[in-house]
Design a protein around this motif. Structure first.
Motif, PDB file in Angstrom:
ATOM      1  N   SER A   1     -17.713  -4.856  -2.518  1.00 12.14           N
ATOM      2  CA  SER A   1     -17.748  -5.611  -1.267  1.00 12.14           C
ATOM      3  C   SER A   1     -17.085  -4.808  -0.155  1.00 12.14           C
ATOM      4  O   SER A   1     -15.924  -4.413  -0.273  1.00 12.14           O
ATOM      5  CB  SER A   1     -17.018  -6.944  -1.434  1.00 12.14           C
ATOM      6  N   VAL A   2     -17.834  -4.572   0.908  1.00 15.24           N
ATOM      7  CA  VAL A   2     -17.337  -3.813   2.052  1.00 15.24           C
ATOM      8  C   VAL A   2     -17.726  -4.548   3.322  1.00 15.24           C
ATOM      9  O   VAL A   2     -18.859  -5.008   3.455  1.00 15.24           O
ATOM     10  CB  VAL A   2     -17.923  -2.387   2.074  1.00 15.24           C
ATOM     11  N   GLY A   3     -16.781  -4.656   4.260  1.00 14.26           N
ATOM     12  CA  GLY A   3     -17.090  -5.220   5.563  1.00 14.26           C
ATOM     13  C   GLY A   3     -17.474  -4.107   6.528  1.00 14.26           C
ATOM     14  O   GLY A   3     -18.501  -3.456   6.375  1.00 14.26           O
ATOM     15  N   ARG A   4     -16.635  -3.849   7.531  1.00 13.72           N
ATOM     16  CA  ARG A   4     -16.907  -2.770   8.480  1.00 13.72           C
ATOM     17  C   ARG A   4     -16.649  -1.431   7.802  1.00 13.72           C
ATOM     18  O   ARG A   4     -15.761  -1.300   6.954  1.00 13.72           O
ATOM     19  CB  ARG A   4     -16.023  -2.910   9.719  1.00 13.72           C
ATOM     20  N   ILE A   5     -17.420  -0.425   8.221  1.00 22.28           N
ATOM     21  CA  ILE A   5     -17.325   0.880   7.571  1.00 22.28           C
ATOM     22  C   ILE A   5     -17.417   1.990   8.612  1.00 22.28           C
ATOM     23  O   ILE A   5     -18.152   1.870   9.597  1.00 22.28           O
ATOM     24  CB  ILE A   5     -18.431   1.023   6.495  1.00 22.28           C
ATOM     25  N   LYS A   6     -16.637   3.069   8.396  1.00 24.49           N
ATOM     26  CA  LYS A   6     -16.613   4.181   9.336  1.00 24.49           C
ATOM     27  C   LYS A   6     -16.588   5.502   8.577  1.00 24.49           C
ATOM     28  O   LYS A   6     -15.721   5.730   7.732  1.00 24.49           O
ATOM     29  CB  LYS A   6     -15.369   4.080  10.226  1.00 24.49           C
ATOM     30  N   TYR A   7     -17.573   6.381   8.873  1.00 21.43           N
ATOM     31  CA  TYR A   7     -17.543   7.730   8.307  1.00 21.43           C
ATOM     32  C   TYR A   7     -16.733   8.625   9.228  1.00 21.43           C
ATOM     33  O   TYR A   7     -16.898   8.601  10.450  1.00 21.43           O
ATOM     34  CB  TYR A   7     -18.950   8.305   8.176  1.00 21.43           C
ATOM     35  N   TYR A   8     -15.857   9.441   8.631  1.00 22.93           N
ATOM     36  CA  TYR A   8     -15.115  10.421   9.425  1.00 22.93           C
ATOM     37  C   TYR A   8     -14.633  11.561   8.531  1.00 22.93           C
ATOM     38  O   TYR A   8     -13.981  11.337   7.509  1.00 22.93           O
ATOM     39  CB  TYR A   8     -13.906   9.781  10.113  1.00 22.93           C
ATOM     40  N   ASN A   9     -14.997  12.767   8.906  1.00 24.76           N
ATOM     41  CA  ASN A   9     -14.452  13.973   8.291  1.00 24.76           C
ATOM     42  C   ASN A   9     -14.560  13.969   6.764  1.00 24.76           C
ATOM     43  O   ASN A   9     -13.598  14.238   6.046  1.00 24.76           O
ATOM     44  CB  ASN A   9     -12.998  14.179   8.714  1.00 24.76           C
ATOM     45  N   GLY A  10     -15.757  13.648   6.258  1.00 18.71           N
ATOM     46  CA  GLY A  10     -16.014  13.744   4.831  1.00 18.71           C
ATOM     47  C   GLY A  10     -15.608  12.555   3.994  1.00 18.71           C
ATOM     48  O   GLY A  10     -15.672  12.614   2.759  1.00 18.71           O
ATOM     49  N   ALA A  11     -15.203  11.463   4.634  1.00 15.18           N
ATOM     50  CA  ALA A  11     -14.776  10.288   3.874  1.00 15.18           C
ATOM     51  C   ALA A  11     -15.258   9.012   4.563  1.00 15.18           C
ATOM     52  O   ALA A  11     -15.614   9.012   5.746  1.00 15.18           O
ATOM     53  CB  ALA A  11     -13.259  10.261   3.723  1.00 15.18           C
ATOM     54  N   LEU A  12     -15.261   7.921   3.799  1.00 14.02           N
ATOM     55  CA  LEU A  12     -15.615   6.609   4.326  1.00 14.02           C
ATOM     56  C   LEU A  12     -14.369   5.736   4.375  1.00 14.02           C
ATOM     57  O   LEU A  12     -13.623   5.642   3.396  1.00 14.02           O
ATOM     58  CB  LEU A  12     -16.658   5.943   3.436  1.00 14.02           C
ATOM     59  N   TYR A  13     -14.142   5.111   5.516  1.00  9.78           N
ATOM     60  CA  TYR A  13     -13.057   4.143   5.658  1.00  9.78           C
ATOM     61  C   TYR A  13     -13.690   2.760   5.652  1.00  9.78           C
ATOM     62  O   TYR A  13     -14.501   2.433   6.524  1.00  9.78           O
ATOM     63  CB  TYR A  13     -12.281   4.384   6.949  1.00  9.78           C
ATOM     64  N   ALA A  14     -13.341   1.957   4.666  1.00 10.06           N
ATOM     65  CA  ALA A  14     -13.977   0.662   4.480  1.00 10.06           C
ATOM     66  C   ALA A  14     -12.955  -0.452   4.675  1.00 10.06           C
ATOM     67  O   ALA A  14     -11.981  -0.563   3.928  1.00 10.06           O
ATOM     68  CB  ALA A  14     -14.578   0.576   3.073  1.00 10.06           C
ATOM     69  N   ALA A  15     -13.186  -1.264   5.722  1.00 15.38           N
ATOM     70  CA  ALA A  15     -12.323  -2.416   5.983  1.00 15.38           C
ATOM     71  C   ALA A  15     -12.951  -3.648   5.368  1.00 15.38           C
ATOM     72  O   ALA A  15     -14.106  -3.960   5.637  1.00 15.38           O
ATOM     73  CB  ALA A  15     -12.142  -2.606   7.491  1.00 15.38           C
ATOM     74  N   SER A  16     -12.203  -4.346   4.533  1.00 11.79           N
ATOM     75  CA  SER A  16     -12.781  -5.458   3.773  1.00 11.79           C
ATOM     76  C   SER A  16     -11.965  -6.723   3.962  1.00 11.79           C
ATOM     77  O   SER A  16     -11.280  -7.183   3.061  1.00 11.79           O
ATOM     78  CB  SER A  16     -12.849  -5.095   2.297  1.00 11.79           C
ATOM     79  N   SER A  17     -12.026  -7.297   5.176  1.00 13.78           N
ATOM     80  CA  SER A  17     -11.234  -8.502   5.422  1.00 13.78           C
ATOM     81  C   SER A  17     -11.858  -9.722   4.763  1.00 13.78           C
ATOM     82  O   SER A  17     -11.223 -10.434   4.009  1.00 13.78           O
ATOM     83  CB  SER A  17     -11.084  -8.741   6.927  1.00 13.78           C
TER      84      SER A  17
END
Length: 358
Positions: A256-272
């Motif tokens: 389960s993933v909410g908002r997602i951001k790709y940056y510099n070879g990785a994914l930042y996944a915010a899951s509120s």
């Protein structure tokens, strides 16, 4: 006698000019210097979206920047997305069905661009992305609106034949648009590809049930959050990686993933509101967790609502919606997950989109 009258007239004239000059200085709108702008959604049908601003130079935050610089006039209902482009801010107001154009240096409103159907019904714009001299806006009415940045008018619509369009991404001269169909009995499962040279749809890529949020990397891959199936509950949430070069799904993970951001070879996944209430840092190859919680210093975030990364210094910004009813908070972390500063969005609710003022 005539000489005295001349002296008196000159004195009054100088005083008048000084008074005019003072009045002009008092009413001049403040400059927006390098810092962070945060669009706070507010609550649907409450007409309480606000714009928060944090100045790097003064290290202070101010809320409701838009109302403060526009004679108390508010933004409207449900601020969904925002971008700065060509010295202007384009703020998408979903329920109000307008895109508000603002001077990015002063915060003063330039124009409201209405998003209405021919019968006057709201189109409900959702997300915005710039391309060359255009601003592209996805709508819940199944179209992508193309705004001319000079005339600030909708010059054409790209009809995708779907409903509830969501996030967009640009790779080269192609625009990719999520077709969620989120308000339908049966949700959609595709992403539309649009040729930006002709402004026409070229294909649809099947990615997974009920797609929502999307981000892209420099290699031409899309990362899309899909599901769950809220109607039947039979399909769970997934994270999907799609190659736009081969038109194929490269990787699927049941997470389960909410908002997602790709940056510099990785994914930042915010899951509120989906899954674990943390921001995870994921591998783009196999979606394994580089860190189950990006925050490494014990800072507590109640409901990580959105995430963005400042490309100037790799700082990661996480918005906290708290309980979705009371004032939120914005956190800035260094690339190692250690807190640098935070600020409250009081009285603004549900801080979401973060943009950086150069």
């Amino acid at each position: 006698m005539n000489q005295n009258r001349i002296i008196l007239l000159v004195t009054l004239l100088v005083a008048g000019l000084a008074s005019c000059k003072k009045d002009k200085d008092d009413t001049q709108a403040p400059k927006i210097t390098p810092g962070v702008l945060v669009l706070c959604e507010g609550l649907a049908n409450k007409n309480n979206s606000m714009l928060s601003y944090y100045s790097f130079s003064t290290q202070t935050a101010s809320t409701d920047l838009f109302a403060n610089t526009n004679a108390g006039t508010g933004l409207g209902d449900t601020g969904n997305d925002m971008v700065i482009y060509g010295g202007k801010m384009y703020i998408v107001m979903n329920v109000s069905s307008v895109v508000t154009v603002v001077d990015a240096h002063t915060g003063l409103k330039i124009k409201n661009i209405d998003f209405l159907k021919s019968d006057g019904a709201p189109r409900q714009p959702r997300y915005v992305i710039p391309y060359k001299s255009k601003i592209l806006v996805s709508d819940w009415d199944g179209k992508v609106a193309v705004i001319d940045t000079t005339g600030l008018t909708i010059e054409q619509d790209i009809n995708l034949g779907k409903t509830n369009l969501e996030q967009m991404a640009i790779i080269g001269d192609k625009l990719y648009v999520v077709n969620s169909g989120a308000l339908n009995t049966v949700n959609d499962s595709t992403v539309s590809e649009i040729n930006l040279n002709t402004m026409t749809e070229t294909r649809k890529i099947t990615v997974g049930y009920n797609p929502g949020y999307m981000t892209a990397d420099e290699a031409g891959n899309l990362y899309i959050t899909c599901g769950p199936d809220y109607n039947t509950g039979t399909l769970g949430a997934r994270l999907v990686k799609v190659s736009t070069a081969s038109n194929s799904v490269l990787k699927v993970a049941d997470t389960s993933v909410g908002r997602i951001k790709y940056y510099n070879g990785a994914l930042y996944a915010a899951s509120s509101y989906e899954g674990v209430k943390t921001v995870r840092k994921l591998s783009t190859t196999d979606f394994s967790q580089q860190s189950p919680n990006f925050v490494t210093d014990g800072t507590v975030i109640v409901n990580p609502y959105n995430v963005n990364v400042n490309p100037d210094n790799d700082d990661v910004y996480i918005t906290d919606a708290k309980d979705y009813k009371t004032s939120g908070e914005v956190f800035c972390f260094d690339k190692n997950g250690k807190i640098k500063f935070s600020f409250s969005t009081t009285p603004a609710v549900n801080p979401s989109t973060v943009v950086f003022v150069k």
